[in-house]
Design a protein around this motif. Structure first.
Motif, PDB file in Angstrom:
ATOM      1  N   CYS A  90      -4.786   3.266  -3.377  1.00 19.35           N
ATOM      2  CA  CYS A  90      -3.638   3.244  -2.465  1.00 19.35           C
ATOM      3  C   CYS A  90      -3.049   1.853  -2.282  1.00 19.35           C
ATOM      4  O   CYS A  90      -2.371   1.583  -1.292  1.00 19.35           O
ATOM      5  N   GLY A  91      -3.270   0.961  -3.242  1.00 13.54           N
ATOM      6  CA  GLY A  91      -2.691  -0.375  -3.135  1.00 13.54           C
ATOM      7  C   GLY A  91      -2.521  -1.020  -4.486  1.00 13.54           C
ATOM      8  O   GLY A  91      -3.253  -0.740  -5.435  1.00 13.54           O
ATOM      9  N   LYS A 144       0.836  -1.193   0.000  1.00 15.09           N
ATOM     10  CA  LYS A 144       0.000   0.000   0.000  1.00 15.09           C
ATOM     11  C   LYS A 144       0.876   1.249   0.000  1.00 15.09           C
ATOM     12  O   LYS A 144       2.062   1.194   0.353  1.00 15.09           O
ATOM     13  N   CYS A 147      -8.184   1.854  -0.346  1.00 10.83           N
ATOM     14  CA  CYS A 147      -7.580   1.685   0.975  1.00 10.83           C
ATOM     15  C   CYS A 147      -8.244   0.609   1.833  1.00 10.83           C
ATOM     16  O   CYS A 147      -7.794   0.337   2.949  1.00 10.83           O
TER      17      CYS A 147
END
Length: 403
Positions: A311-312, A79, A114
């Motif tokens: 975010c990953g 992440k 997220c």
């Protein structure tokens, strides 16, 4: 002059605003601290190893992470700081090297929001995007481009063929803020268009009018049987008849064997089932087209391209034969930076090909099947063919292409 200064200023401002959100080149062993293996129960996950593989251009620069165990699921992710794509390009790019000459397995990335829990990532973990090659046998050699909208994973409706050789290739997905996209392989565009047209992300603009029905007198038969055509009187013949040349065997016993009947053969006079010839239908109106109306459930979405949160990134794969090397993972809004990131790809590929040729040659010589030996063996086979039957199979030299 003023116009040129404006362009320079614009380019400067754009460069200043462009951002690299995530980049991983696996330059050292620190990747093992940054990437997390899934521990999701019920799966035996395979491990990645950092390597440039068996053939490469520059061993240190070409190192990535390679699947190392056959017939395994792989689940590895990391992440980073979250970002949204409103008003920006989204570029997802990475390289894949199927040096094992993959028979069945994935080579794609998944992009997450997220909500991702890396230690529990698995095949059903929700993702935002999935992109990259997938190969399984001769029938599946495609580039997946899947976009999640409203909780549904939607696959592109175009067939994009991926590379299926053993060398490094770069895959790039660009989603623009005007709701268009591009898919590039090795920096060359192979597909593109509008998101709304190439995915079923929204309800259709038009639907068939539920009130419309084909008129009862609508005739959509292009041809009809000729009403004046009559079946010839001598048409009907049996399909099979007794063989006129057959005779009852001398040792046939009617009491023991039953009444003898000649075997049946195809009747040369049989003409099949009669049907009147077809003629043009004078009442033909053509195919009926169902009228369409505006779909009341359709609403245009100006920001269809936008991802509110990313975010990953992860590798969530199944591979029958391991050996795929992943490298140069990049997520950015800077199209030019992504282009420059793979500027040395051609040199890498050429170096890999030379290295593999050297390995193949050494393997062949070790096995006693050098190119000269193969040529001499072919000449010997030709000489042998002169002395043996024409359909004699020549000896097949073992293929050492797979490493």
């Amino acid at each position: 002059m003023k116009y040129s200064l404006v362009l320079v200023l614009f380019a400067y401002i754009y460069a200043a605003q462009a951002k690299v959100y995530f980049e991983e080149k696996f330059n050292d062993d620190s990747w093992e601290k940054n990437w997390i293996y899934s521990k999701h129960p019920g799966k035996e996950f395979g491990k990645f190893v950092r390597t440039a593989g068996k053939f490469f251009n520059n061993e240190e620069e070409d190192k990535g992470i390679q699947t190392s165990q056959d017939a395994r699921f792989y689940a590895l992710s990391t992440k980073f700081e979250p970002f949204g794509t409103e008003g920006k390009d989204l570029v997802i790019q990475f390289t894949v090297k199927h040096e094992q000459n993959i028979d069945c397995g994935g080579g794609y990335l998944k992009i997450f929001d997220c909500s991702l829990e890396p230690a529990d990532m698995h095949g059903d973990s929700p993702y935002r995007l999935m992109f990259g090659p997938d190969i399984c046998g001769p029938g599946t050699k495609k580039v997946h481009v899947i976009i999640n909208r409203d909780g549904k994973n939607v696959l592109i409706n175009k067939d994009i063929r991926c590379k299926d050789d053993v060398y490094t290739h770069a895959y790039t997905l660009i989603i623009h803020p005007d709701n268009t996209y591009e898919v590039l392989i090795d920096g060359e565009k192979v597909e593109g268009g509008e998101l709304e047209n190439d995915w079923e992300l929204l309800p259709p603009k038009k639907i068939k009018d539920p009130k419309a029905k084909k008129p009862e007198d609508w005739d959509d038969r292009a041809t009809i049987p000729d009403p004046d055509d009559k079946k010839p009187e001598d048409w009907d013949k049996p399909e099979h008849i007794p063989d006129p040349e057959a005779s009852k065997p001398d040792d046939w016993d009617d009491e023991m064997d039953g009444e003898w009947e000649p075997p049946m053969i195809d009747n040369p006079e049989y003409k099949g089932e009669w049907a009147p010839k077809q003629i043009d239908n004078p009442a033909y109106k053509g195919p009926w087209v169902h009228p369409e109306i505006d779909n009341p459930e359709y609403t245009p979405v100006p920001d269809l391209y936008a991802q509110k949160e990313i975010c990953g990134v992860g590798l969530d794969l199944w591979q029958v034969k391991s050996g795929t090397i992943f490298d140069n993972i990049l997520i950015t809004d800077d199209v030019e930076y992504a282009k420059q990131a793979i500027a040395g790809l051609k040199e890498t590929q050429e170096g890999e090909k030379k290295a593999k040729e050297a390995i193949d040659k050494a393997e062949a010589e070790k096995a006693g099947t050098s190119s000269d030996d193969k040529k001499d063996g072919a000449d010997d086979d030709e000489d042998d063919d002169d002395d043996e039957d024409a359909d004699h199979e020549p000896q097949v030299v073992e293929d050492h292409d797979e490493l």
